[in-house]
Design a protein around this motif. Structure first.
Motif, PDB file in Angstrom:
ATOM      1  N   LYS A  63      11.870  74.446 -77.066  1.00 33.17           N
ATOM      2  CA  LYS A  63      10.579  74.849 -77.637  1.00 33.17           C
ATOM      3  C   LYS A  63       9.947  73.605 -78.251  1.00 33.17           C
ATOM      4  N   ASN A  64       8.676  73.699 -78.595  1.00 30.99           N
ATOM      5  CA  ASN A  64       7.988  72.566 -79.238  1.00 30.99           C
ATOM      6  C   ASN A  64       8.678  72.190 -80.549  1.00 30.99           C
ATOM      7  N   ILE A  65       8.813  70.889 -80.740  1.00 32.09           N
ATOM      8  CA  ILE A  65       9.432  70.335 -81.936  1.00 32.09           C
ATOM      9  C   ILE A  65       8.459  69.306 -82.510  1.00 32.09           C
ATOM     10  N   GLN A  66       8.352  69.241 -83.831  1.00 30.08           N
ATOM     11  CA  GLN A  66       7.530  68.199 -84.454  1.00 30.08           C
ATOM     12  C   GLN A  66       8.457  67.149 -85.046  1.00 30.08           C
ATOM     13  N   TYR A  67       8.198  65.886 -84.711  1.00 27.60           N
ATOM     14  CA  TYR A  67       8.961  64.757 -85.234  1.00 27.60           C
ATOM     15  C   TYR A  67       8.025  63.856 -86.030  1.00 27.60           C
ATOM     16  N   GLU A  68       8.456  63.474 -87.218  1.00 31.55           N
ATOM     17  CA  GLU A  68       7.704  62.538 -88.048  1.00 31.55           C
ATOM     18  C   GLU A  68       8.198  61.124 -87.774  1.00 31.55           C
ATOM     19  N   LYS A  69       7.295  60.177 -87.826  1.00 29.34           N
ATOM     20  CA  LYS A  69       7.691  58.788 -87.571  1.00 29.34           C
ATOM     21  C   LYS A  69       8.615  58.270 -88.670  1.00 29.34           C
ATOM     22  N   ASP A  70       9.496  57.349 -88.277  1.00 24.69           N
ATOM     23  CA  ASP A  70      10.411  56.644 -89.176  1.00 24.69           C
ATOM     24  C   ASP A  70      11.414  57.543 -89.899  1.00 24.69           C
ATOM     25  N   LYS A  71      11.641  58.735 -89.403  1.00 21.57           N
ATOM     26  CA  LYS A  71      12.625  59.642 -89.983  1.00 21.57           C
ATOM     27  C   LYS A  71      13.754  59.814 -88.968  1.00 21.57           C
ATOM     28  N   GLU A  72      15.020  59.807 -89.438  1.00 17.21           N
ATOM     29  CA  GLU A  72      16.129  59.981 -88.497  1.00 17.21           C
ATOM     30  C   GLU A  72      16.328  61.469 -88.203  1.00 17.21           C
ATOM     31  N   TYR A  73      16.529  61.752 -86.928  1.00 17.44           N
ATOM     32  CA  TYR A  73      16.733  63.126 -86.470  1.00 17.44           C
ATOM     33  C   TYR A  73      18.044  63.243 -85.730  1.00 17.44           C
ATOM     34  N   GLU A  74      18.597  64.445 -85.782  1.00 21.07           N
ATOM     35  CA  GLU A  74      19.748  64.798 -84.955  1.00 21.07           C
ATOM     36  C   GLU A  74      19.287  65.932 -84.056  1.00 21.07           C
ATOM     37  N   PHE A  75      19.518  65.775 -82.772  1.00 23.23           N
ATOM     38  CA  PHE A  75      19.072  66.757 -81.788  1.00 23.23           C
ATOM     39  C   PHE A  75      20.264  67.176 -80.937  1.00 23.23           C
ATOM     40  N   GLU A  76      20.313  68.455 -80.604  1.00 19.12           N
ATOM     41  CA  GLU A  76      21.391  68.957 -79.766  1.00 19.12           C
ATOM     42  C   GLU A  76      20.809  69.704 -78.570  1.00 19.12           C
ATOM     43  N   PHE A  77      21.280  69.344 -77.379  1.00 23.76           N
ATOM     44  CA  PHE A  77      20.885  70.014 -76.143  1.00 23.76           C
ATOM     45  C   PHE A  77      22.141  70.640 -75.563  1.00 23.76           C
ATOM     46  N   ALA A  78      22.131  71.950 -75.337  1.00 21.95           N
ATOM     47  CA  ALA A  78      23.329  72.631 -74.848  1.00 21.95           C
ATOM     48  C   ALA A  78      22.973  73.611 -73.737  1.00 21.95           C
ATOM     49  N   VAL A  79      23.848  73.672 -72.740  1.00 25.94           N
ATOM     50  CA  VAL A  79      23.725  74.663 -71.673  1.00 25.94           C
ATOM     51  C   VAL A  79      25.091  75.314 -71.452  1.00 25.94           C
ATOM     52  N   ASP A  80      25.060  76.552 -70.998  1.00 25.09           N
ATOM     53  CA  ASP A  80      26.304  77.300 -70.769  1.00 25.09           C
ATOM     54  C   ASP A  80      27.029  76.854 -69.512  1.00 25.09           C
ATOM     55  N   THR A  81      26.279  76.323 -68.553  1.00 23.00           N
ATOM     56  CA  THR A  81      26.875  75.885 -67.295  1.00 23.00           C
ATOM     57  C   THR A  81      25.930  74.935 -66.571  1.00 23.00           C
ATOM     58  N   ILE A  82      26.487  74.124 -65.689  1.00 23.85           N
ATOM     59  CA  ILE A  82      25.681  73.372 -64.726  1.00 23.85           C
ATOM     60  C   ILE A  82      25.899  74.083 -63.396  1.00 23.85           C
ATOM     61  N   ASP A  83      24.870  74.740 -62.919  1.00 22.55           N
ATOM     62  CA  ASP A  83      24.961  75.551 -61.710  1.00 22.55           C
ATOM     63  C   ASP A  83      24.894  74.667 -60.469  1.00 22.55           C
ATOM     64  N   VAL A  84      25.988  74.571 -59.741  1.00 19.88           N
ATOM     65  CA  VAL A  84      26.016  73.774 -58.516  1.00 19.88           C
ATOM     66  C   VAL A  84      26.232  74.672 -57.290  1.00 19.88           C
ATOM     67  N   GLU A  85      26.039  75.957 -57.494  1.00 20.47           N
ATOM     68  CA  GLU A  85      26.192  76.929 -56.401  1.00 20.47           C
ATOM     69  C   GLU A  85      25.291  76.541 -55.233  1.00 20.47           C
ATOM     70  N   GLY A  86      25.858  76.536 -54.042  1.00 19.78           N
ATOM     71  CA  GLY A  86      25.094  76.261 -52.835  1.00 19.78           C
ATOM     72  C   GLY A  86      24.950  74.792 -52.487  1.00 19.78           C
ATOM     73  N   LEU A  87      25.397  73.881 -53.360  1.00 18.19           N
ATOM     74  CA  LEU A  87      25.305  72.459 -53.043  1.00 18.19           C
ATOM     75  C   LEU A  87      26.476  72.046 -52.155  1.00 18.19           C
ATOM     76  N   HIS A  88      26.191  71.187 -51.209  1.00 23.40           N
ATOM     77  CA  HIS A  88      27.214  70.705 -50.279  1.00 23.40           C
ATOM     78  C   HIS A  88      28.284  69.922 -51.036  1.00 23.40           C
ATOM     79  N   LYS A  89      29.533  70.104 -50.661  1.00 19.75           N
ATOM     80  CA  LYS A  89      30.657  69.446 -51.341  1.00 19.75           C
ATOM     81  C   LYS A  89      30.548  67.920 -51.317  1.00 19.75           C
ATOM     82  N   ILE A  90      30.010  67.369 -50.235  1.00 18.06           N
ATOM     83  CA  ILE A  90      29.827  65.913 -50.159  1.00 18.06           C
ATOM     84  C   ILE A  90      28.855  65.458 -51.252  1.00 18.06           C
TER      85      ILE A  90
END
Length: 135
Positions: A63-90
């Protein structure tokens, strides 16, 4: 003249790593930037390339996030899975790229790219994501 956007990435933690490619993924980053962003979003993608083929797996957008300049932030990006269904094994055995893109509105302002390797062990594909801050 307007100052060019800069983001100083202080740390990245990637977990779990050295696990099956489809396992959950969590990336934590600490950073500081030199400008305020009022409507920032992060988008995650997993990109696999092969001659004349590029597969982009969309992992999500924040979602939209507001960041102020010169301030340290901690950000976390998480997903439950990386879906590789249907991709060729090679394709799964090729090098890949995990990309987190920071945008302000529709304009891309910063990109974090992590090279990924995948090793086949029996029927499983084990991912290893390289931290771009480590040598």
């Amino acid at each position: 003249m307007e100052e060019e956007f800069e983001l100083k990435l202080n740390s990245i933690e990637i977990s779990p790593n050295d696990c099956e490619i489809t396992k959950p993924l969590n990336i934590k980053m600490k950073f500081k930037m030199n400008k305020t962003l009022k409507e920032a979003t992060w988008e995650g993608q997993y990109i696999l390339d092969m001659t004349h083929q590029r597969h982009v797996k969309h992992l999500g957008v924040t979602k939209n996030i507001q960041y102020e300049k010169d301030k340290e932030y901690e950000f976390e990006f998480a997903v439950d899975t990386i879906d590789v269904e249907g991709l060729h094994k090679i394709l799964l055995r090729n090098m890949g790229l995990l990309v987190l893109t920071l945008s302000e509105g529709k304009e891309m302002v910063f990109k974090v790219s992590c090279v990924t390797t995948t090793e086949q062990k029996g029927e499983k594909y084990i991912r290893h994501i390289l931290n771009p801050l480590e040598e």
